[in-house]
Design an enzyme around this catalytic site. Structure first.
Site, PDB file in Angstrom:
ATOM      1  N   ASP A   1       0.818  -0.858  -0.443  1.00  8.27           N
ATOM      2  CA  ASP A   1       0.096   0.076  -0.007  1.00  8.27           C
ATOM      3  C   ASP A   1       0.569   1.070  -0.158  1.00  8.27           C
ATOM      4  O   ASP A   1       2.050   0.846   0.015  1.00  8.27           O
ATOM      5  CB  ASP A   1      -0.673  -0.030   0.774  1.00  8.27           C
ATOM      6  CG  ASP A   1      -2.070   1.539   1.589  1.00  8.27           C
ATOM      7  OD1 ASP A   1      -2.476   1.537   0.507  1.00  8.27           O
ATOM      8  OD2 ASP A   1      -2.107   1.711   2.246  1.00  8.27           O
TER       9      ASP A   1
ATOM     10  N   ASP B   1       0.481   5.183   0.704  1.00  4.97           N
ATOM     11  CA  ASP B   1      -0.833   5.853   2.112  1.00  4.97           C
ATOM     12  C   ASP B   1      -0.365   5.446   3.384  1.00  4.97           C
ATOM     13  O   ASP B   1      -0.754   4.493   3.894  1.00  4.97           O
ATOM     14  CB  ASP B   1      -1.889   6.538   1.928  1.00  4.97           C
ATOM     15  CG  ASP B   1      -1.602   7.458   0.405  1.00  4.97           C
ATOM     16  OD1 ASP B   1      -0.963   8.428  -0.186  1.00  4.97           O
ATOM     17  OD2 ASP B   1      -2.712   7.787  -0.200  1.00  4.97           O
TER      18      ASP B   1
END
Length: 479
Positions: free
Chosen positions: A261, A263
């Site tokens: 991922d 953020d």
């Protein structure tokens, strides 16, 4: 390997000469440097009058140059040339004489660099349309040409050249990736263009700076070149992440996927939230209203109640309203002022540790591609699954292509991508901070919670998943 000459068709300033230099260093090929340039500029049938004051020579006619290339005996032939140089005589028959390969690069830095040498350069001399035509002719002839993106070559020289050699069916020679600086025979005619390549000692193992500003007045040239580049980029067939060394001279090995991922995982912050704040501070968005909406949507994301389409409508509004050159300028400033401070040593260590171990690295993020692409490049991660945005006449439309990579959408897009590229989840890792990613965490072999939110933290504890902190000073490098 075919006995036909290997042709590397390039656009100017695409790191093609460095790739050619590798074949010079190998020693098992006879290498020709831009042999058709003399046809384009100095033959009786020359297509360009740039050097009109120079007496043309019959020996530079295209058929004469081609006959010399095809008549070589002994070593196999490798040639690098600009696609524009064969604009006047390319055909299926001409293309069929070669094993055709291509090196491409995003147009902005190419245009800026050509302009520095020749401010009066033509659209044809940029070469994007001609490169696209050559590729199409090769495909019509039944070829599946190797296509190298310059950014892959500089980010991972060994992996990319290993993949290129495998595609050609020739041995990979790691010793050819470095050399002594100095003049290269055959480069004399265009030596001023190749000074950096001649003074180098190898291909720089670093991300390629491709966010150069397009010179004022050349925006239309950029917009004409861009779709040709984008289509060939989609056909890129030489990507380094899936090739790793073995004891034999080369081997294609399907290695474990390592998914990240973006953020609050690789970044110590949220990129889209920061992008909105940046635009407000720059005066592009209305301050109070935009900040309030940004905070509302971010709060809903954290709570797990976000409507992704509502969020996208808000995020894409400035992309629709403003021209590409302004967006690129703002994004460059955004990367330096907002994203760089979010990149921790621990996050870099985590990525480099898996890269060193031969992992097949990819980012899977709910952020849109405009924001996330330069961040993926910054980490040197070659594969990115993000919210893909539609273009029309080189402007963003505000519409999304395919399924947004959010919650279950990440799983759907990942499965589609794996099916298309022949990957699988055997031995896979996924690193994320958010409970919104539980569908994908449940799918991989090695789920890892990174800086987890409270919901994911509780879930990770219950499932005995590893928990990693990348927002502090601790190293995230895997053992």
């Amino acid at each position: 390997m075919t006995c036909k000459p290997v042709a590397l068709w390039a656009v100017p300033r695409s790191v093609s000469t460095a790739l050619e230099r590798v074949f010079v260093e190998r020693g098992d090929f006879e290498v020709f440097h831009e042999p058709f340039s003399v046809s384009y500029y100095y033959s009786p049938s020359r297509r360009s009058d740039r050097f009109a004051g120079t007496e043309p020579k019959e020996e530079y006619e295209p058929n004469e140059v081609l006959a010399r290339l095809l008549g070589r005996r002994g070593k196999p032939v490798f040639l690098k040339d600009m696609a524009s140089h064969v604009a006047g005589f390319m055909s299926r028959k001409f293309v069929s004489e070669f094993t055709n390969t291509f090196i491409i690069r995003e147009p902005a830095p190419v245009i800026a660099s050509i302009y520095g040498f020749w401010p009066d350069f033509t659209f044809e001399e940029a070469g994007y349309e001609q490169q696209h035509r050559l590729f199409g002719l090769a495909v019509e002839n039944g070829e599946d040409p190797a296509v190298v993106d310059a950014s892959d070559l500089t980010a991972n020289p060994e992996g990319t050249i290993r993949a290129y050699c495998e595609k050609l069916g020739v041995p990979f020679m790691p010793e050819a990736l470095s050399w002594e600086p100095g003049t290269v025979p055959g480069w004399e005619m265009w030596s001023e263009w190749h000074r950096e390549a001649q003074e180098s000692t190898g291909i720089k193992d670093q991300p390629l700076e491709d966010d150069t500003e397009v010179p004022a007045g050349l925006e239309d040239v950029y917009e004409r070149c861009l779709p040709y580049y984008e289509e060939l980029y989609e056909r890129s067939s030489v990507r380094p992440a899936r090739l790793v060394p073995t004891r034999s001279w080369y081997s294609v090995v399907v290695v474990a996927l390592v998914l990240y991922d973006l953020d609050n995982t690789l970044l110590a912050g949220d990129s889209e939230h920061a992008w909105c704040e940046f635009l407000v501070d720059a005066g592009v968005l209305d301050g109070e209203d935009a900040r309030a909406e940004n905070e509302r949507l971010y709060g809903e994301y954290e709570a797990g109640t976000l409507d992704i389409h509502e969020s996208l409508k808000f995020q894409l509004e400035p992309l629709i309203k403003h021209p590409p050159e302004a967006l690129r300028r703002w994004r460059k400033e955004f990367m330096s002022s907002r994203i760089e401070p979010m990149i921790t040593d621990a996050a870099v260590d985590l990525v480099e540790g898996h890269r060193d171990a031969g992992g097949d690295l990819a980012i899977v993020t709910a952020s849109n591609s405009f924001v996330s692409e330069p961040i993926a490049d910054r980490f040197g991660i070659p594969s990115l699954l993000s919210v893909e945005l539609e273009h029309h006449q080189h402007r963003y439309t505000g519409r999304v292509l395919g399924t947004p990579t959010f919650r279950e959408g990440k799983v759907k897009r990942l499965v589609e991508w794996m099916r298309k590229t022949g990957r699988n989840l055997a031995g896979s890792h996924f690193y994320t901070d958010s409970h919104n990613d539980l569908p994908l965490l449940e799918l991989v072999d090695n789920p890892v919670a990174v800086n987890p939110d409270p919901v994911l933290g509780a879930h990770a504890e219950a499932r005995e998943w590893p928990v990693l902190r990348l927002d502090g000073g601790a190293s995230g490098r895997p053992a």
